[in-house]
Design a protein around this motif. Sequence first.
Motif, PDB file in Angstrom:
ATOM      1  N   UNK A 741       4.444   2.061  -3.630  1.00 51.71           N
ATOM      2  CA  UNK A 741       4.854   2.389  -2.195  1.00 51.71           C
ATOM      3  C   UNK A 741       4.938   1.532  -1.074  1.00 51.71           C
ATOM      4  N   UNK A 742       4.735   0.349  -1.429  1.00 53.41           N
ATOM      5  CA  UNK A 742       4.831  -0.618  -0.528  1.00 53.41           C
ATOM      6  C   UNK A 742       5.752  -1.109   0.327  1.00 53.41           C
ATOM      7  N   UNK A 743       6.440  -0.058   0.396  1.00 47.45           N
ATOM      8  CA  UNK A 743       8.285  -0.347   0.898  1.00 47.45           C
ATOM      9  C   UNK A 743       8.508   0.203   2.636  1.00 47.45           C
ATOM     10  N   UNK A 744       8.133   0.238   2.774  1.00 41.45           N
ATOM     11  CA  UNK A 744       8.013   0.709   3.807  1.00 41.45           C
ATOM     12  C   UNK A 744       7.086   1.022   5.503  1.00 41.45           C
ATOM     13  N   UNK A 745       6.793   0.147   5.541  1.00 40.18           N
ATOM     14  CA  UNK A 745       7.651  -1.375   5.131  1.00 40.18           C
ATOM     15  C   UNK A 745       7.195  -2.320   4.239  1.00 40.18           C
ATOM     16  N   UNK A 746       7.711  -3.055   3.790  1.00 38.38           N
ATOM     17  CA  UNK A 746       7.408  -3.886   3.118  1.00 38.38           C
ATOM     18  C   UNK A 746       6.169  -4.815   3.006  1.00 38.38           C
ATOM     19  N   UNK A 747       5.549  -4.934   1.454  1.00 34.51           N
ATOM     20  CA  UNK A 747       4.647  -5.677   1.769  1.00 34.51           C
ATOM     21  C   UNK A 747       4.390  -6.937   0.571  1.00 34.51           C
ATOM     22  N   UNK A 748       4.205  -7.526   1.612  1.00 39.88           N
ATOM     23  CA  UNK A 748       3.884  -8.782  -0.303  1.00 39.88           C
ATOM     24  C   UNK A 748       2.912  -8.771  -1.138  1.00 39.88           C
ATOM     25  N   UNK A 749       3.436  -8.205  -2.430  1.00 45.88           N
ATOM     26  CA  UNK A 749       2.107  -8.262  -3.294  1.00 45.88           C
ATOM     27  C   UNK A 749       2.100  -8.930  -4.415  1.00 45.88           C
ATOM     28  N   UNK A 750       0.563  -9.634  -4.955  1.00 48.71           N
ATOM     29  CA  UNK A 750       0.240 -10.240  -5.677  1.00 48.71           C
ATOM     30  C   UNK A 750      -0.554  -9.070  -6.594  1.00 48.71           C
ATOM     31  N   UNK A 751      -0.499  -8.828  -7.796  1.00 49.86           N
ATOM     32  CA  UNK A 751      -0.979  -7.558  -8.641  1.00 49.86           C
ATOM     33  C   UNK A 751      -1.342  -8.679  -9.786  1.00 49.86           C
ATOM     34  N   UNK A 752      -2.541  -8.154 -10.602  1.00 43.83           N
ATOM     35  CA  UNK A 752      -3.225  -8.216 -11.838  1.00 43.83           C
ATOM     36  C   UNK A 752      -3.993  -7.360 -12.007  1.00 43.83           C
ATOM     37  N   UNK A 753      -3.104  -7.089 -13.575  1.00 46.46           N
ATOM     38  CA  UNK A 753      -3.981  -5.999 -13.892  1.00 46.46           C
ATOM     39  C   UNK A 753      -5.584  -5.961 -14.883  1.00 46.46           C
TER      40      UNK A 753
END
Length: 789
Positions: A741-753
């Motif tokens: 989803x975070x492609x428009x606008x682009x978002x910087x992601x830090x993801x941890x499961x």
Amino acid sequence: MAGSTNKTVHDIFQSMENGPAATSSTATAQAWLDHHSRSLGLFIDGKFVRPADRQTRSLADSKGGDVCNTVCAVQDDVSQCASSAVSGYKAWSGLSCYNRAKVLLRLVSVLGQHSKCVSELCELCEASCSPSSLVRLLQYYSSWAQLRDTLITSWTPLGVVAVVVSDDCSLYSLMLKVVPALAMGNSVIVVPGRSTAPPALLLAQLFMSAGLPAGALNVLTGSDMLLGAKVAQNPSISYVTYSGNKQDGVMLCKAAAGMGVPISVSPCIGATCPIIIFESADIDSALDGVLETAFKKKKEVNWVLCVQENVLERVVARLKLRMAGMKCVGLASDADRVQVDAAVQGAQQQGATLVQSCAAPPSGALYPPTVLCGAAPSSSFVVSPAPGPLLPLMSFRSNTEAVTLGKEASVDTDTRVKVVEAVRNLSVGSVWVNSHSVSDPCMPVSGHKDSGTCTDGGQEGLYQFLHPSCSSSPPLPRSSPVSMDYTKFGTAASPAIIPDDSDAASAPKSYLQFVGGKACKSESGCTVAVQPPGGGSVLAYCPDGGRKDVRNAVEAAIKVQPGWMKKSPSARAQSLYSLAKGLEAKRRDIALSINVQTGLSMDEAEKEVDLSSARLNDWAAYCDKVQGGTLPVPQSGSALSLPEALGVVGLVLPDKNALLSMVTLLGAAVATGNAVIMVPSQKNPLPVLAFVLQSSDLPAGLVNVISGSRDQLTVALATHSVIKAIWYWGSAEGCQYLQHTCTSPLKTLRLFCQEERDGGKDWTQSHPTLLEEMWRNAVQWKSVWIPTA
């Protein structure tokens, strides 16, 4: 000159006409292609491989002639390549820094021997890269390969890195990712675009001849961006980085969502960038740079000329004089000519006037350099520019109006105050003062706003290929994407709250969330019940926040964040020290909330509060310790690298060490100038809701806390256009949703499961590299080039 043999020196200086272009030859490149029968295979394990029964993709030159064919890799080729890359990584990373640097320096000599072949092949394929720029790239990063363990201590390579580029990306943009990844000890799988495939294969061959271990650099060619997604899906890949046009980058992110591999995007193609001419500028010098930069045959960015109203007429008059007689520029195809004609016609219908070097030919893939005067920021030919030599020109009154969005910007002025103001306020990755399009590998460039999610170039660009050696955080779980309906994620209703018969004295406490500097209920008025570990009676009630609460928090954050970012680092430090004192003053109450919520003993809970207070003090001390600096550029001039805040950051907090993890992430974001919107752990929200914010001297709206359904609030953060970054601890489905989803606008992601060992983070650690990693995730970099001659 240029078709005339009887022009005087005076005539030449009056017209400033270019002389005849030197005739170019591509004989060496043609011979290399003939040696490969004009059918290039894949480059795997140090040699060319041409599997049978593979589709091929043809490449044509600018005149429509066939250059060569490239193989379209399939899944078996990807698996073979990944296996080779794993072996190559073991061999390459096992070398000492000195020996890795020797290989890269040896490649400089090899490149010098074959520079003619490289330059001719780049010209033939329109891949836009000179051997001299590659030599500078190798020289710069070979020194970083030498000094990695000395100057970047306690950081280790990621493993196998995939570098993917679009068809229209330049070879230099590709190598700007490949060379630093190799310099840090990673092995690399390159997935080039159509035009960069032949030069990338040639360079891979030259790398091997310089002594790079087999498998350390592999090249897979394909027919479209889906090959990049197939590479990302392989469990051996540790990281994917993309460069090129935004459309293909978005496609890659969506196709690879849920595969468990981090992806960064650098949309270097098609960005709209301003050239700003203030009234104090040397107009003649400025226009020289404008004409040279804006009307190149192949350009990666779309320039917009912004001129202060006081000098608009002078600029237009001198443009007419200087553009007279300029030759038509070749377009990529007849289809591009159709787009250019439509854009010019639409601009004229919107009131724009034309300044052209000559009349446009009636047809064909040629068009004269054209300035579209009278453009507005919302004009279609500015927002969605057509390919070709078109330069929109718009005017502005004040300095504030001149600050526009883009990936890069050029500022022309002789006034130092305006330079400083423009540099601080332009939301771009590069600013050139009284110059245009200066590039060097030592200059870090980050994507600002919607123009990217990583930093390329300089020392700062190396960290995307490294991770702290002391970090225990595992990557996202590698798996196939979950089949999910993205439109229904986060729409599940909250559990119903049933009234009980408890008296008022024993009724659970009701907490409030914190938005815009005030403790408040949610916009919905609903609450959710908080239960102790293992279930049982209700501990407390907290607000059930939603999209409207996030909207209110963002509105409050964007009002205060610019002023907070402009505060001096020492002033931000004092606010964090004050917040730590407030936490110490409420030590017993907050420890009690941890004890009640998590079941920890009071001693353990008080220890977490003490660690949290110490962590805030760490971040306060960090505020004024890392501030960029000057860059060692080889050209005449000075360059600066400046760290800047991302803007508004969304934090979806972990379950583990609810208070300590929160202040660690909050401190990193706020210390660097960001505003934050925090979503407490749905499982353990009470320590965060009990945190002392109202009594601190942080500006109202800088820190916002919204409790409720994690998935529902994640959707609200992901779909809000202002939020620049999201740091997320949650489910695998949530990670996949954010990547998609975070492609428009682009978002910087830090993801941890969190399903994988609760994110694997030991929040009690205070190793310097862990704090540095968080600090680097909270900033973006801007490079400023200031010529001295």
